[in-house]
Design an enzyme around this catalytic site. Structure first.
Site, PDB file in Angstrom:
ATOM      1  N   HIS A  18      79.325  86.110  -9.969  1.00  0.00           N
ATOM      2  CA  HIS A  18      80.472  85.370 -10.499  1.00  0.00           C
ATOM      3  C   HIS A  18      80.765  85.758 -11.944  1.00  0.00           C
ATOM      4  O   HIS A  18      81.927  85.923 -12.325  1.00  0.00           O
ATOM      5  CB  HIS A  18      80.237  83.865 -10.396  1.00  0.00           C
ATOM      6  CG  HIS A  18      80.073  83.377  -8.994  1.00  0.00           C
ATOM      7  ND1 HIS A  18      79.689  82.085  -8.699  1.00  0.00           N
ATOM      8  CD2 HIS A  18      80.236  84.003  -7.802  1.00  0.00           C
ATOM      9  CE1 HIS A  18      79.617  81.938  -7.375  1.00  0.00           C
ATOM     10  NE2 HIS A  18      79.938  83.091  -6.814  1.00  0.00           N
ATOM     11  N   HIS A  59      87.262  83.231  -2.273  1.00  0.00           N
ATOM     12  CA  HIS A  59      85.962  83.310  -2.947  1.00  0.00           C
ATOM     13  C   HIS A  59      85.224  84.587  -2.543  1.00  0.00           C
ATOM     14  O   HIS A  59      84.504  85.176  -3.362  1.00  0.00           O
ATOM     15  CB  HIS A  59      85.083  82.100  -2.649  1.00  0.00           C
ATOM     16  CG  HIS A  59      83.775  82.162  -3.399  1.00  0.00           C
ATOM     17  ND1 HIS A  59      83.679  81.850  -4.727  1.00  0.00           N
ATOM     18  CD2 HIS A  59      82.550  82.579  -3.004  1.00  0.00           C
ATOM     19  CE1 HIS A  59      82.430  82.055  -5.132  1.00  0.00           C
ATOM     20  NE2 HIS A  59      81.719  82.498  -4.103  1.00  0.00           N
ATOM     21  N   ASP A 116      83.649  87.258  -5.098  1.00  0.00           N
ATOM     22  CA  ASP A 116      82.309  87.836  -4.997  1.00  0.00           C
ATOM     23  C   ASP A 116      82.365  89.363  -4.958  1.00  0.00           C
ATOM     24  O   ASP A 116      81.577  90.042  -5.631  1.00  0.00           O
ATOM     25  CB  ASP A 116      81.616  87.343  -3.725  1.00  0.00           C
ATOM     26  CG  ASP A 116      80.935  85.997  -3.894  1.00  0.00           C
ATOM     27  OD1 ASP A 116      80.806  85.510  -5.029  1.00  0.00           O
ATOM     28  OD2 ASP A 116      80.528  85.425  -2.857  1.00  0.00           O
ATOM     29  N   HIS A 131      77.267  90.316   0.139  1.00  0.00           N
ATOM     30  CA  HIS A 131      76.603  90.995  -0.973  1.00  0.00           C
ATOM     31  C   HIS A 131      75.860  92.254  -0.517  1.00  0.00           C
ATOM     32  O   HIS A 131      75.909  93.289  -1.186  1.00  0.00           O
ATOM     33  CB  HIS A 131      75.622  90.049  -1.657  1.00  0.00           C
ATOM     34  CG  HIS A 131      76.264  88.810  -2.184  1.00  0.00           C
ATOM     35  ND1 HIS A 131      77.262  88.823  -3.127  1.00  0.00           N
ATOM     36  CD2 HIS A 131      76.039  87.495  -1.894  1.00  0.00           C
ATOM     37  CE1 HIS A 131      77.626  87.590  -3.400  1.00  0.00           C
ATOM     38  NE2 HIS A 131      76.900  86.761  -2.660  1.00  0.00           N
TER      39      HIS A 131
END
Length: 311
Positions: free
Chosen positions: A78, A241, A245, A268
């Site tokens: 973030h 969101h 990310d 991720h």
């Protein structure tokens, strides 16, 4: 010349780690030309420095985690996203615990911190990684297939699709596209919060994760609905969101990207694998700078003017 940027002055905040649940003090400090973004665990003796790098990512369970000599700094995405969105090239990030504080679950608190610090141009050209050949990574098959791709683009654009098979998520838009030549990071992306499901809380905490999670720093859902009284900040906040990310994960390549990122149920781990695949194929990218603003991608210039006009 399109110049590198750092922050004008030191700024500090305090928060709680999403996964550790512990109190964290965070300080952002200016850094010299070509330093890059460097995280520093100042609670360790000696202090351990973690240059933001795709190759330093050692854990991607629910966050991007940098690991060096057995030390960790977790949940960097973030803050990295905010730094990318505001065009900060060089900065030290001092932290006195192993996790960056979650704040409200979005990047907006970090945007505010950077705005308070101010931006300072440095007398050196900003370096970009320009994708010149497509790079793609894929995992799984059929309904379980996930993929992420970087393609050539004269600017920075992201297109993301999510699928969670949950009524609260699936009832919103599951695909979003953001081109920073046209929209604002601060206004259109930074406020999108992380999210989680009540039924996963116990298992996550058993893994040492989500110990600091609450309605104050995440969108939380039971089996059917969103539990946050204020609802969503964007009608497509879930997928937005994921874009937030991805911006942070991708900035771990070390420089802003000139590329079109497209992803299908990525996260991720896959984002990191995409960067590693890019770096392993030198013919797929080049590092570029621009001697004049006229030669630079006009979409990037518009983005920087737009973001800092909102301070």
């Amino acid at each position: 010349m399109l110049k590198q940027r750092t922050i004008k002055q030191q700024v500090r905040t305090i928060g709680v780690g999403l996964h550790s649940g512990t109190k964290v003090e965070l300080t952002l400090r200016p850094a010299a030309i070509d330093t890059g973004i460097v995280f520093r665990r100042i609670d360790l003796d000696p202090i351990v420095e973690f240059p933001a790098s795709a190759m330093a990512v050692g854990d991607t369970r629910m966050a991007s985690v940098l690991i060096k000599d057995g030390a960790r700094v977790s949940t960097v995405e973030h803050l990295m996203s905010a730094a990318a969105g505001l065009g900060v090239d060089n900065m030290y990030i001092d932290v006195n615990a192993e996790e960056i504080p979650i704040m409200d679950g979005s990047a907006s608190s970090f945007v505010y911190l950077l705005q308070q610090a101010g931006v300072e141009e440095q007398q050196a050209p900003k370096k970009f990684i320009k994708v010149i050949k497509p790079v793609e990574v894929r995992h799984g098959k059929g309904d379980a297939e996930k993929w992420a791709r970087l393609s050539p683009y004269d600017g920075f654009k992201l297109d993301f699709f999510i699928e969670f098979n949950h009524p609260a998520v699936d009832g919103t838009m599951q695909r979003a596209s953001v081109d920073f030549g046209d929209v604002s990071y601060v206004h259109d992306v930074a406020r999108a919060r992380t999210f989680g499901f009540m039924q996963d809380v116990e298992s996550l905490r058993g893994m040492g994760l989500a110990r600091g999670g609450s309605l104050e720093n995440a969108i939380v859902m039971d089996e059917y609905r969103i539990l946050n009284a204020d609802g969503l900040r964007y009608e497509d906040e879930f997928v937005r969101h994921k874009i937030l990310d991805a911006i942070g994960d991708l900035y771990l390549v070390g420089h802003p990207l000139l590329a079109y990122y497209t992803a299908h149920k990525s996260g991720h781990a896959l984002n990191n694998q995409l960067l590693l695949a890019l770096l392993e194929q030198p013919e797929s990218y080049e590092i570029v700078s621009f001697d004049t603003n006229e030669a630079a991608p006009q979409s990037y210039l518009r983005q920087m003017e737009r973001e800092w006009s909102l301070t």
